[in-house]
Design an enzyme around this catalytic site. Structure first.
Site, PDB file in Angstrom:
ATOM      1  N   GLY A  12       0.772  -1.236   0.000  1.00 26.45           N
ATOM      2  CA  GLY A  12       0.000   0.000   0.000  1.00 26.45           C
ATOM      3  C   GLY A  12       0.803   1.284   0.000  1.00 26.45           C
ATOM      4  O   GLY A  12       0.286   2.340   0.356  1.00 26.45           O
ATOM      5  N   SER A  13       2.050   1.231  -0.457  1.00 25.56           N
ATOM      6  CA  SER A  13       2.836   2.481  -0.446  1.00 25.56           C
ATOM      7  C   SER A  13       2.319   3.468  -1.508  1.00 25.56           C
ATOM      8  O   SER A  13       2.344   4.681  -1.289  1.00 25.56           O
ATOM      9  CB  SER A  13       4.327   2.200  -0.632  1.00 25.56           C
ATOM     10  OG  SER A  13       4.612   1.770  -1.937  1.00 25.56           O
ATOM     11  N   ASN A  14       1.837   2.953  -2.625  1.00 25.73           N
ATOM     12  CA  ASN A  14       1.245   3.870  -3.619  1.00 25.73           C
ATOM     13  C   ASN A  14      -0.064   4.448  -3.109  1.00 25.73           C
ATOM     14  O   ASN A  14      -0.363   5.618  -3.354  1.00 25.73           O
ATOM     15  CB  ASN A  14       1.052   3.163  -4.963  1.00 25.73           C
ATOM     16  CG  ASN A  14       2.330   3.135  -5.771  1.00 25.73           C
ATOM     17  OD1 ASN A  14       2.765   4.164  -6.287  1.00 25.73           O
ATOM     18  ND2 ASN A  14       2.962   1.969  -5.847  1.00 25.73           N
ATOM     19  N   ARG A  65     -14.519 -15.320 -11.083  1.00 26.08           N
ATOM     20  CA  ARG A  65     -14.055 -13.928 -11.231  1.00 26.08           C
ATOM     21  C   ARG A  65     -15.217 -12.954 -11.391  1.00 26.08           C
ATOM     22  O   ARG A  65     -15.207 -11.853 -10.852  1.00 26.08           O
ATOM     23  CB  ARG A  65     -13.140 -13.810 -12.454  1.00 26.08           C
ATOM     24  CG  ARG A  65     -11.719 -14.155 -12.176  1.00 26.08           C
ATOM     25  CD  ARG A  65     -10.848 -13.935 -13.398  1.00 26.08           C
ATOM     26  NE  ARG A  65      -9.646 -14.738 -13.272  1.00 26.08           N
ATOM     27  CZ  ARG A  65      -8.543 -14.366 -12.613  1.00 26.08           C
ATOM     28  NH1 ARG A  65      -8.490 -13.197 -12.032  1.00 26.08           N
ATOM     29  NH2 ARG A  65      -7.508 -15.158 -12.538  1.00 26.08           N
ATOM     30  N   ILE A  92      -6.094 -10.264 -11.885  1.00 26.98           N
ATOM     31  CA  ILE A  92      -6.381  -9.888 -13.270  1.00 26.98           C
ATOM     32  C   ILE A  92      -7.878  -9.613 -13.379  1.00 26.98           C
ATOM     33  O   ILE A  92      -8.699 -10.374 -12.854  1.00 26.98           O
ATOM     34  CB  ILE A  92      -5.952 -11.021 -14.227  1.00 26.98           C
ATOM     35  CG1 ILE A  92      -4.426 -11.106 -14.237  1.00 26.98           C
ATOM     36  CG2 ILE A  92      -6.493 -10.781 -15.632  1.00 26.98           C
ATOM     37  CD1 ILE A  92      -3.880 -12.314 -14.951  1.00 26.98           C
ATOM     38  N   ASN A 107      -4.047   2.157 -13.819  1.00 27.12           N
ATOM     39  CA  ASN A 107      -3.127   1.227 -13.170  1.00 27.12           C
ATOM     40  C   ASN A 107      -1.740   1.840 -13.127  1.00 27.12           C
ATOM     41  O   ASN A 107      -1.369   2.618 -14.006  1.00 27.12           O
ATOM     42  CB  ASN A 107      -3.078  -0.077 -13.985  1.00 27.12           C
ATOM     43  CG  ASN A 107      -2.142  -1.108 -13.386  1.00 27.12           C
ATOM     44  OD1 ASN A 107      -2.145  -1.346 -12.180  1.00 27.12           O
ATOM     45  ND2 ASN A 107      -1.315  -1.731 -14.224  1.00 27.12           N
ATOM     46  N   HIS A 109       2.155   0.582 -13.264  1.00 30.46           N
ATOM     47  CA  HIS A 109       2.978  -0.593 -13.564  1.00 30.46           C
ATOM     48  C   HIS A 109       4.450  -0.197 -13.445  1.00 30.46           C
ATOM     49  O   HIS A 109       4.854   0.853 -13.965  1.00 30.46           O
ATOM     50  CB  HIS A 109       2.674  -1.101 -14.979  1.00 30.46           C
ATOM     51  CG  HIS A 109       3.481  -2.316 -15.328  1.00 30.46           C
ATOM     52  ND1 HIS A 109       3.188  -3.559 -14.796  1.00 30.46           N
ATOM     53  CD2 HIS A 109       4.578  -2.471 -16.091  1.00 30.46           C
ATOM     54  CE1 HIS A 109       4.082  -4.430 -15.243  1.00 30.46           C
ATOM     55  NE2 HIS A 109       4.934  -3.797 -16.033  1.00 30.46           N
ATOM     56  N   ASP A 145      -1.542  -5.000 -18.539  1.00 28.87           N
ATOM     57  CA  ASP A 145      -0.485  -3.981 -18.617  1.00 28.87           C
ATOM     58  C   ASP A 145      -0.435  -3.307 -19.981  1.00 28.87           C
ATOM     59  O   ASP A 145       0.627  -3.097 -20.582  1.00 28.87           O
ATOM     60  CB  ASP A 145       0.890  -4.591 -18.258  1.00 28.87           C
ATOM     61  CG  ASP A 145       0.899  -5.106 -16.832  1.00 28.87           C
ATOM     62  OD1 ASP A 145       0.223  -4.517 -15.976  1.00 28.87           O
ATOM     63  OD2 ASP A 145       1.588  -6.110 -16.567  1.00 28.87           O
TER      64      ASP A 145
HETATM   65  C1  GRF Z   1       4.113  -1.210  -7.203  1.00 25.08           C
HETATM   66  O1  GRF Z   1       5.429  -1.431  -7.624  1.00 25.08           O
HETATM   67  C2  GRF Z   1       3.205  -1.030  -8.389  1.00 25.08           C
HETATM   68  O2  GRF Z   1       3.818  -0.420  -9.476  1.00 25.08           O
HETATM   69  C3  GRF Z   1       2.843  -2.453  -8.728  1.00 25.08           C
HETATM   70  O3  GRF Z   1       2.718  -3.109  -7.504  1.00 25.08           O
HETATM   71  C4  GRF Z   1       3.518  -2.458  -6.534  1.00 25.08           C
HETATM   72  C5  GRF Z   1       2.627  -2.090  -5.393  1.00 25.08           C
HETATM   73  O4  GRF Z   1       3.328  -1.536  -4.294  1.00 25.08           O
HETATM   74  N1  GRF Z   1       1.656  -2.499  -9.549  1.00 25.08           N
HETATM   75  P1  GRF Z   1       2.513  -0.863  -3.121  1.00 25.08           P
HETATM   76  O5  GRF Z   1       1.524  -1.888  -2.593  1.00 25.08           O
HETATM   77  O6  GRF Z   1       1.809   0.331  -3.662  1.00 25.08           O
HETATM   78  O7  GRF Z   1       3.537  -0.490  -2.084  1.00 25.08           O
END
Ligand code: GRF
Length: 214
Positions: A12-14, A65, A92, A107, A109, A145
């Site tokens: 969850g860092s993003n 799904r 997916i 998304n 990536h 992707d």
């Molecule tokens: C990130 O590298 C993102 O690009 C990829 O999965 C990872 C998720 O990291 N899709 P976080 O959970 O956001 O820390």
């Protein structure tokens, strides 16, 4: 204010970077729900600490799904979500979900697409001998992707890089790139024409990034 739902599966860092951006004054988006398919996703704690509704919808609780995605979709609709951000969401999505949220599903990536789709992007970049790596924020299409690119950030690949070191360098760029892309979308500046993104009043990055230095 653009109402954003964030789907996660883990660290969850993003998500944190998006939350921090949304907490800055005059940011044009707000996160109205966070959904994880894994109960132990760290990101759920960050959301809860910030009083954002954080739900677990486990794919394991659904026979297929389609039913799992119907449950995701119901929660996104319940929270009046206008844009869905995939931030490390490791399932997916079917064409049904992707079409339901067409042009409202983005998304992040960790590679410079179309190079290195799929998993293990950093090791693949190192093994290939790529001199630049990076991340891509793109609208989601049914092909994994793949989809109109909103924003990319590049970082150098160093000669002695390990997968972890490169991942950390790219992740730092991700944490700037995702909020920047979200801001552009929320400001209504992002248009998709013939499957290419055009950004109104985009300020192009000034300089080429060389590695090694030229
Ligand atoms: C990130 O590298 C993102 O690009 C990829 O999965 C990872 C998720 O990291 N899709 P976080 O959970 O956001 O820390």
């Amino acid at each position: 204010m653009l109402r954003v739902g964030v789907l996660i599966s883990g660290r969850g860092s993003n998500l944190q970077s998006l939350m921090a951006a949304c907490d800055t004054p005059n940011f044009p988006a707000e996160i109205v729900c966070v959904i994880s398919n894994k109960a132990d996703a760290k990101g759920l704690d960050y959301a809860r600490a910030d009083s954002i509704p954080a739900l677990v919808i486990s794919h394991k609780d659904y026979p297929d799904r389609q039913k799992f995605e119907a449950a995701l979709n119901a929660q996104l609709e319940f929270h009046d979500v206008q844009l869905v951000c995939l931030a490390g969401f490791m399932r997916i999505l079917t064409a049904w979900f992707v079409e339901r949220w067409r042009d409202r599903l983005v998304n992040i990536h960790p590679s410079l697409l179309p190079a290195f789709p799929g998993v293990d992007t950093h090791q693949k970049a190192i093994d290939y001998g790529a001199k630049l790596a990076g991340c891509t924020i793109h609208f989601v299409r049914a092909e994994m992707d793949h989809g109109p690119i909103i924003l990319q950030a590049a970082v150098p690949v160093l000669h002695d890089d390990t997968e972890e070191a490169l991942a950390a360098r790219v992740l730092k760029a991700e944490h700037k790139a995702f909020p920047a892309a979200l801001r552009l979308i929320a400001e209504g500046r992002v248009n998709i024409i013939n499957e290419r993104v055009f950004i109104a009043d985009a300020v192009p990055s000034g300089e080429a990034l060389f590695n090694p230095k030229a």
